[in-house]
Scaffold this motif. Structure first.
Motif, PDB file in Angstrom:
ATOM      1  N   MET A 208       0.625  -1.301  -0.102  1.00  0.00           N
ATOM      2  CA  MET A 208       0.507  -0.177  -0.340  1.00  0.00           C
ATOM      3  C   MET A 208       1.114   1.160  -0.186  1.00  0.00           C
ATOM      4  N   THR A 209       0.074   2.313  -0.251  1.00  0.00           N
ATOM      5  CA  THR A 209       1.392   3.302  -0.712  1.00  0.00           C
ATOM      6  C   THR A 209       1.611   3.728   0.836  1.00  0.00           C
ATOM      7  N   SER A 210       1.310   3.629   1.965  1.00  0.00           N
ATOM      8  CA  SER A 210       1.586   3.874   3.083  1.00  0.00           C
ATOM      9  C   SER A 210       3.369   3.350   2.856  1.00  0.00           C
TER      10      SER A 210
ATOM     11  N   ALA B  81       4.804   2.929   0.952  1.00  0.00           N
ATOM     12  CA  ALA B  81       6.353   4.120  -0.242  1.00  0.00           C
ATOM     13  C   ALA B  81       6.485   5.717   0.539  1.00  0.00           C
ATOM     14  N   GLU B  82       5.074   6.367   1.003  1.00  0.00           N
ATOM     15  CA  GLU B  82       5.445   6.929   2.371  1.00  0.00           C
ATOM     16  C   GLU B  82       6.130   7.026   3.205  1.00  0.00           C
ATOM     17  N   TYR B  83       6.256   6.004   3.959  1.00  0.00           N
ATOM     18  CA  TYR B  83       7.561   5.607   4.990  1.00  0.00           C
ATOM     19  C   TYR B  83       8.682   5.824   4.126  1.00  0.00           C
ATOM     20  N   ALA B  84       9.173   5.296   3.090  1.00  0.00           N
ATOM     21  CA  ALA B  84      10.194   4.686   2.643  1.00  0.00           C
ATOM     22  C   ALA B  84      10.877   6.050   3.080  1.00  0.00           C
ATOM     23  N   VAL B  85      11.032   7.183   2.535  1.00  0.00           N
ATOM     24  CA  VAL B  85      11.580   8.658   2.557  1.00  0.00           C
ATOM     25  C   VAL B  85      11.470   8.995   4.328  1.00  0.00           C
ATOM     26  N   LEU B  86      10.860   8.637   5.088  1.00  0.00           N
ATOM     27  CA  LEU B  86      10.729   9.047   6.355  1.00  0.00           C
ATOM     28  C   LEU B  86      12.311   8.519   6.873  1.00  0.00           C
TER      29      LEU B  86
ATOM     30  N   ARG C  84      15.231   2.002   4.292  1.00  0.00           N
ATOM     31  CA  ARG C  84      14.835   1.413   3.797  1.00  0.00           C
ATOM     32  C   ARG C  84      14.744   0.384   4.796  1.00  0.00           C
TER      33      ARG C  84
END
Lengths: 328, 349, 340
Positions: B1-3, B5-10, B13
């Protein structure tokens, strides 16, 4: 009716991580008019999905909304209790996701699932509700709704599952639909069907849609207004024509120029050098400054606010400071 | 899910070794008391096991009969009143023949004062057994035996299991089919029963006990490793290695093995306690380590004969040692699993 | 021997791939999926052939078959005079240096436990005797070639951005100086700004090393940008094949037309009439009889349900398989070509 359906004001979202605080969203303000399709566009990690979740106050742990107001139908959602929020989520604002297979419960039939959602929100007789579910399935363009009522999610293709999700989202007649990358997992011909369906629903039901996507083509063909996000802030927002024909922020310009186009074969594509900064280590001043080809001394120390380019168009770039003057 | 992907930069990985260590530490903090306790016990047991010949006060296999059945040091000399009966059965009874030696005019049914002889002495902290051997020395040496059993059985079981599991998972087809049916046969028996059968067939001794346990253990690792390899085999980096022309053995060694090792280690840590218990169980029923070797299971087996006679310490201390070791390994295993499990890890972004 | 022109690098004839999965007790039931059905293809030296189509059309399977990452159930493939389906395992491993593949998601195609220098050295260790300083030097050279540097050598894949990781995957593929590269959606997992960087890099590398690409993608605008010729696939078959310009300017197959018109373009005023196809892609396990596209085709005729269409030459190097083209006499086809 000149009050917008939804306005988000100065939204901040922060994640506390072992490696430090990550400011995923840093002061986003925008509004959606009734009956409008608004595109929220940006690259991975720009905060577009988090913005969608924030509107429903569904920021996952360890994130939290640290500041901001979310005015929906004239009411601030931030101080509401969890119970009141629950009613808003089910009835007034609905959400659909990228992966409908994960959002549908595999052990209930499509019809049962929508039935259960409807049952929660309104008291009608079972026969009436069933009739309404079938009507909904038909509305979202599913063939043979009577048969599909009893079909299980795995028996449906990805596109049909997404249609079923949309039917479920519409079941309580919401005024806002948040669609988070609704077509990313689908093939182009199916994507075209779903986008067509969203536009039809907006026209026939007057529903507002917040369309979250990374695909600029989808935005251009579907939305009336566009917000471009970069690293948790708004880079530029405006009517769709403003953004695609008269982009003012160097990031928007760079993104559009980086897309392959019919005349680009044989030539190098325009690139934006460097990469999106990590949320842990944001540059001071304008976040885009390290990658910007027009960067000025000023940019690396000060964060630009949104400057008005035209009545419908704002860009967060010091290049346009003089053009419009600072926003009050 | 997109979430995701959003975490990825936070946050980065995937997480490096240092963060992994930090996670283990955080796990420690979360349940610091239990894990601290388990680590302390394990260090103690491992330390005493390794240093046994140097730190144990006496030879664990030799004792003097005059020191037999001495209670632990903190139990002093005492007197007790006992009833004279034909044959002494319980702690408050004394047989007529023994009583006559103390006092010549006793008759059946009399109650006499008896001084309990050979009370606790400081030179035997945990008392002695029926042959006058020092319990403390035996328990210290027993730690050594238990650790050897645990590491060898899990080493052998893990090695067989991993090798066979890699072959089954990676090659699939009939190799997989044959291996899996063999493991099915092994898994169809209760593990202890199977170990008993193997140990009694091979003859009761220390080495055969280890072999018996290892043979009941490998199918579990085979299953674990096979499942991991099956999913790894489908990963793109394995296909990429094929595309480069890397041969099968190198792919298994370089790409699959390092990725299955973590779950195997986690499982092994969780299994050590059970392996020690199983070995003790075999020794207890006489199919494992044989007397006079200082083995905790053997000690319980012998000690149980004297519990009813009031000499509880012979069985109790070895039982306690088994209990603490098994508990400590299980707690550590939980900690290691939490640190390695992406689901319990997910919470910290 | 097949007569092959000097300029042809790879020629594939009647490639079919059938996946059989067994289920039930002792695998008594079979589930057959025909992923490729008699595909013919020729790839010229130094060109980029784009393959487009939706999920399940067999484009990825075709890419894997052409370099024999999976072995097709039928057909012949000749790469540079070598019949690769006839090779034994060790000869095939040896030939791997000539043909390489780059995958969609670099984070899954790079072993997460290996460091960049080991990842790039792996093909060199497998096929050459390079070791020590010489190996290290070559690895660094390869990394510089794809726009990375020595500072990346000791990193794990997760410490790289998506674009950097895809560059590492590219340098691995380049390590043995291959002739033929299969690029399977190499930019689909990347953001727009990074996608442009990788596409530019691919073009530079092709020019510098005279590489031949098979570029698989579902993104038509990317394929159009990078390809000299494009093959459109539907349910395991190529339905149209032509130069990049011809595919976009005069698509002949109704599916190609729909595909192009479904792709959103970043222009709000394009005012295009979108062709929206009805229904879904049928399952490759049970493809429709006759023309496989007939269940969704807006121009479906009776014959389409009964008979599979043949490939028609509709112009110089332009082929399409559709019954609509049956009626056209050959000279009118040439007219069509002249107009476009």
């Amino acid at each position: 009716m000149n009050q917008p359906l939804l306005s988000v004001e100065d939204l901040h979202v922060r994640f506390r991580t072992p490696l430090g605080d990550v400011h995923a969203i840093r002061g986003i303000s925008f509004s959606i008019e009734r009956g409008q399709i608004m595109g929220l566009v940006g690259e991975t990690g720009c905060g577009k999905s988090m913005t969608g979740r924030s509107i429903l106050r569904l920021v996952p742990q360890p994130g939290e909304i640290t500041r901001g107001r979310i005015l929906f139908e004239g009411r601030d959602l931030m101080p509401l209790s969890e119970d009141e929020m629950h009613k808003i989520r089910g009835e007034r604002i609905a959400m659909i996701y990228q992966d409908p297979a994960a959002a549908l419960n595999p052990v209930f039939s499509i019809g049962q699932q929508i039935f259960m959602v409807m049952e929660q929100h309104q008291a009608n007789s079972d026969v009436d509700t069933r009739q309404r579910v079938i009507q909904l399935l038909e509305d979202v363009g599913l063939p043979e709704p009577m048969t599909l009522y009893n079909a299980y999610p795995h028996e449906l293709s990805g596109g049909m599952q997404q249609r079923a999700m949309i039917a479920m989202a519409l079941s309580s007649d919401p005024s806002l639909l948040i669609a988070d990358e609704p077509t990313t997992a689908l093939d182009v011909t199916i994507q075209a069907q779903i986008l067509d369906l969203l536009i039809t629903l907006q026209r026939s039901r007057g529903i507002s849609i917040l369309l979250i996507t990374h695909n600029l083509g989808i935005v251009a063909e579907t939305c009336q207004r566009v917000v471009v996000l970069y690293a948790g802030r708004i880079a530029e927002q405006g009517d769709v024509g403003d953004i695609f024909h008269r982009p003012h922020h160097p990031y928007t310009k760079g993104l559009l120029a980086a897309l392959p186009n019919p005349g680009s074969r044989g030539n190098a594509l325009n690139v934006i050098p460097g990469r999106v900064p990590s949320g842990l280590d944001l540059p001071p001043g304008c976040t885009f400054a390290p990658r910007c080809e027009y960067v000025m001394d000023h940019c690396s120390q000060h964060q630009p606010g949104l400057f008005t380019v035209s009545p419908s168009h704002e860009a967060a770039c010091f290049l346009h400071e003089e053009v419009g003057g600072k926003k009050p | 899910m997109t979430s995701t992907a959003e975490y990825a930069v936070l946050a980065p990985r995937r997480v490096s070794a240092s963060v992994w260590a930090a996670r283990l530490l955080r796990g420690f903090r979360r349940r610091n008391i239990l894990l601290g306790f388990s680590v302390f016990i394990l260090l103690l047991i491992t330390g005493t096991g390794i240093l046994a010949p140097w730190i144990s006060p006496y030879d664990p296999t030799r004792g003097k009969l005059e020191n037999q059945k001495l209670p632990p040091a903190w139990i002093g000399e005492r007197t007790a009143t006992k009833t004279v009966v034909e044959f002494g059965q319980s702690p408050d009874q004394i047989s007529i023949s023994k009583a006559k030696r103390l006092k010549s005019d006793v008759v059946l049914g009399d109650r006499i004062e008896v001084v309990i002889r050979g009370s606790g002495r400081t030179e035997f902290l945990l008392g002695t057994d029926h042959l006058g051997r020092d319990m403390l020395s035996r328990i210290i040496h027993g730690a050594r035996i238990s650790l050897i059993i645990a590491s060898v059985t899990l080493g052998v079981g893990g090695l067989i299991g991993t090798t066979v599991g890699l072959a089954a998972g990676y090659f699939g087809g009939w190799v997989d089919e044959v291996i899996m049916r063999v493991t099915d046969v092994f898994l169809a028996f209760p593990p202890l029963l199977l170990a008993i059968a193997i140990a009694s067939a091979l003859g009761p001794n220390f080495f055969n006990a280890i072999l018996a346990i290892a043979l009941t253990w490998w199918p579990w690792y085979t299953r674990l490793v096979r499942a991991q390899s099956l999913s790894l085999r489908e990963r793109a980096f394995i296909e990429a290695a094929h595309g480069i022309g890397v041969n099968d053995l190198t792919i298994i060694r370089r790409h699959i093995l390092p990725n299955v090792l973590t779950p195997v280690l986690v499982q092994a840590t969780l299994d050590i306690g059970t392996a020690i218990l199983t070995a003790a169980g075999l020794s207890f029923i006489g199919l494992g380590t044989q007397p006079p070797t200082a083995d905790w299971g053997v000690m319980i087996n012998i000690g149980r004969l004297f519990v009813l006679g009031g000499r509880w310490w012979i069985a109790t201390f070895s039982g306690l040692a088994i209990f603490l070791t098994a508990l400590a390994f299980n707690l550590l295993g939980d900690g290691v699993r939490d640190a390695a499990d992406p689901r319990t890890r997910g919470a910290d972004l | 021997m097949i007569a092959i022109q000097e300029s042809t690098l790879l020629r594939a004839e009647k490639i079919s791939m059938e996946f059989v999965s067994r289920y039930g007790f002792l695998g008594r039931h079979q589930h057959r999926v025909r992923a490729l059905d008699s595909v013919d293809l020729e790839i010229q030296r130094g060109e980029t052939l784009g393959i487009v189509g939706e999920s399940g059309c067999g484009k990825t399977t075709l890419g894997r078959c052409l370099i024999r990452l999976i072995t097709p159930t039928a057909g012949r493939i000749v790469l540079d005079g070598v019949e690769i389906l006839a090779l034994d395992a060790s000869a095939l491993r040896h030939l791997r240096r000539e043909m390489q593949m780059v995958f969609q998601n670099p984070f899954s195609s790079l072993n997460p436990r290996m460091k960049v220098d080991d990842l790039v050295a792996e093909p060199l260790r497998t096929h050459t005797d390079l070791a020590g300083g010489a190996l290290e030097e070559r690895v660094e050279e390869l990394l510089v070639e794809v726009g990375l540097g020595a500072e990346h050598m000791k990193r794990h894949p997760h410490q790289l951005s998506g674009g950097q990781a895809q560059r590492v995957a590219l340098s691995r593929a380049l390590a043995l100086s291959p002739k033929f590269l299969v690029l399977d959606e190499p930019t689909s997992a990347l953001d727009v700004s990074v996608q442009a960087q990788i596409i530019n890099l691919l073009s530079q590398l092709q020019e510098r090393h005279g590489l031949t690409y098979l570029f698989i993608s579902h993104d038509l605008s990317v394929v159009r940008h990078i390809s000299d010729r494009i093959a459109v696939m539907y349910l395991g078959q190529i339905v149209e094949l032509a130069s990049s310009d011809a595919i976009f300017n005069s698509p002949q197959h109704p599916y190609t037309q729909a595909l192009i018109s479904s792709t959103p373009v970043p222009d709000p005023d394009s005012g295009r009439e979108r062709i929206i196809l009805e229904g879904n892609v049928p399952s490759p396990a049970n493809p429709p009889a006759g023309c496989r596209f007939h269940t969704r085709c807006p121009y479906v005729m009776d014959i389409c349900r009964r008979q599979e269409p043949k490939a028609h030459a509709v112009g110089e190097g332009h082929w399409a398989a559709c019954h609509l083209l049956d009626k056209a006499p050959s000279d009118s086809v040439i007219d069509l070509q002249l107009i476009n």
